[in-house]
Design a protein around this motif. Sequence first.
Motif, PDB file in Angstrom:
ATOM      1  N   GLU A   1     -27.403  81.731  85.361  1.00 52.53           N
ATOM      2  CA  GLU A   1     -28.552  82.596  85.102  1.00 52.53           C
ATOM      3  C   GLU A   1     -29.854  81.798  85.130  1.00 52.53           C
ATOM      4  O   GLU A   1     -30.875  82.282  85.633  1.00 52.53           O
ATOM      5  N   LEU A   2     -29.820  80.578  84.609  1.00 50.88           N
ATOM      6  CA  LEU A   2     -31.025  79.755  84.632  1.00 50.88           C
ATOM      7  C   LEU A   2     -31.392  79.365  86.062  1.00 50.88           C
ATOM      8  O   LEU A   2     -32.575  79.308  86.409  1.00 50.88           O
ATOM      9  N   ARG A   3     -30.382  79.092  86.885  1.00 54.68           N
ATOM     10  CA  ARG A   3     -30.673  78.767  88.289  1.00 54.68           C
ATOM     11  C   ARG A   3     -31.273  79.966  89.013  1.00 54.68           C
ATOM     12  O   ARG A   3     -32.213  79.827  89.813  1.00 54.68           O
ATOM     13  N   GLN A   4     -30.754  81.156  88.734  1.00 53.90           N
ATOM     14  CA  GLN A   4     -31.315  82.351  89.356  1.00 53.90           C
ATOM     15  C   GLN A   4     -32.760  82.570  88.919  1.00 53.90           C
ATOM     16  O   GLN A   4     -33.628  82.909  89.735  1.00 53.90           O
ATOM     17  N   MET A   5     -33.038  82.355  87.636  1.00 56.46           N
ATOM     18  CA  MET A   5     -34.398  82.507  87.147  1.00 56.46           C
ATOM     19  C   MET A   5     -35.317  81.469  87.777  1.00 56.46           C
ATOM     20  O   MET A   5     -36.474  81.761  88.106  1.00 56.46           O
ATOM     21  N   SER A   6     -34.817  80.244  87.985  1.00 58.74           N
ATOM     22  CA  SER A   6     -35.622  79.201  88.611  1.00 58.74           C
ATOM     23  C   SER A   6     -36.015  79.587  90.031  1.00 58.74           C
ATOM     24  O   SER A   6     -37.147  79.354  90.472  1.00 58.74           O
TER      25      SER A   6
END
Length: 480
Positions: free
Chosen positions: A439-444
């Motif tokens: 999820e953090l990679r997608q947000m990045s």
Amino acid sequence: MADLVDVVARLRALQRGQAVPIVSQRQLVIQPHARILTLLAMAGEDTSVHAAALGGFGHAPEINVVADPRRRDDQYALLRWLLPFFEEYYAECRAGGTFPQIWVSSAGALGHLDTLADRLRFTDEDDIKRLGTLWTYAGERSPVAGQQALIAATTALRAHYATGQQEGEDEHLGSLLTWIEPPAGRDIFAAIATAEGQPMAVKTDPRFDRTTLQPAIEDYNRARSAGEPESILAFHHARIQQMVESVIRPIYAATQRAISLLTAARWQPNPTLDALADQEAREFERFMAARDAGFLLPYRDRPKAAAMKIVARERAESNTEAGLLRHDHAAREKGVVNGSVLRAQVADIREQKIRPRLFEYDFVLSSHQDSLHLRTGDELWTLDGPKISLRIDAVERRGPFTWVTGRVLQGKNAVKRMTLGGILDFGPDAPNWQGIGNELRQMSVRLTNESWTHGDTTPTATPVNGPVPADLLAAVESLT
């Protein structure tokens, strides 16, 4: 509807004149090596520490009091006295692969510690900055769902007991403990009124300040300004310390009592807490590794960092809720009442052959619940074995029953062996703490191109090509 459960519990406590347990399982991790930290601030000095009491569960406190915390050198001396305790404690937890846990008396004391941590990180003394950094770990974790690093005793007790007073009144630890263990043969409200006379947060009583503490501090400052010998200053300091200790010791003892109540054998184990403890240990190691690498903690997050923290908090909240619905009996029953859990009877299982050796199964479920939060397309999972996932295709209310039809996505073999009439509980998928990385990679990726709402330039105006309706309100209402 879940609030109705709390109201009923409070009414029962009021009727009995004693707090009633509202759960059977322990609701938080209690570290055997947890530290109890009690701080007192001078009236009007919210970022000061007038006195500190620190100790472990079952141990007497070590107390340090400064005569006047408005004197920077004296204030910093007290903070330097605290630093080695936390350096050693954090190092022990890190070496053991676990996490530190700090207990304070109330939500007010928790907020005071969090504010202090922010303030101390930006002083010009390295050792004071270090203490602020260590406290920041607990402060930053405190608003995260399921965190186990910084615990307010009142919050922990309220998760286990309901009292016969208002929710805000439960923030006084003394009155809360009085409800849980009322004195025999005495009116409960008279006992609570007596308990409320003892401060239980970070400030002393204003009358005590005005008539007792303030004159003693003025005497100390006058003696210091007049150049009195150290023996005289020591006398005034000891006098102030005796006064302040009469306030801080009962708060520390009440926090000890809260932990003792929550470690009693009456509380059943809660498997959800194992995952929360593991997650807390990972967060602690990540925090300390970042400090070792030289990364500084900013006073305010940049937009990207703030967005990442929001994602992490939302994920923590959903994971915590999913874990509690699976393993916590009280949370499951509240979920049934408020509609976040579907408790239904299997009315029919429809088998449809798609091609040779490939079948699809549809569940037809009936439920007495009248406050279900279901929409077509929602995906639900069984909260107990066997593991089955269901995509909702239709929801229909017929008299006192809600009929739910859904396509089985996973667990088809279990469905084939299932008999009609069984009761199943459905809710969110099992918690996945490791999935936060994706999820953090997608947000990045999403934040690679900054939105105009967060930039310095606004987009150019786009002309309207179509005709403007004569009645704009009517045009909007026709869309619904």
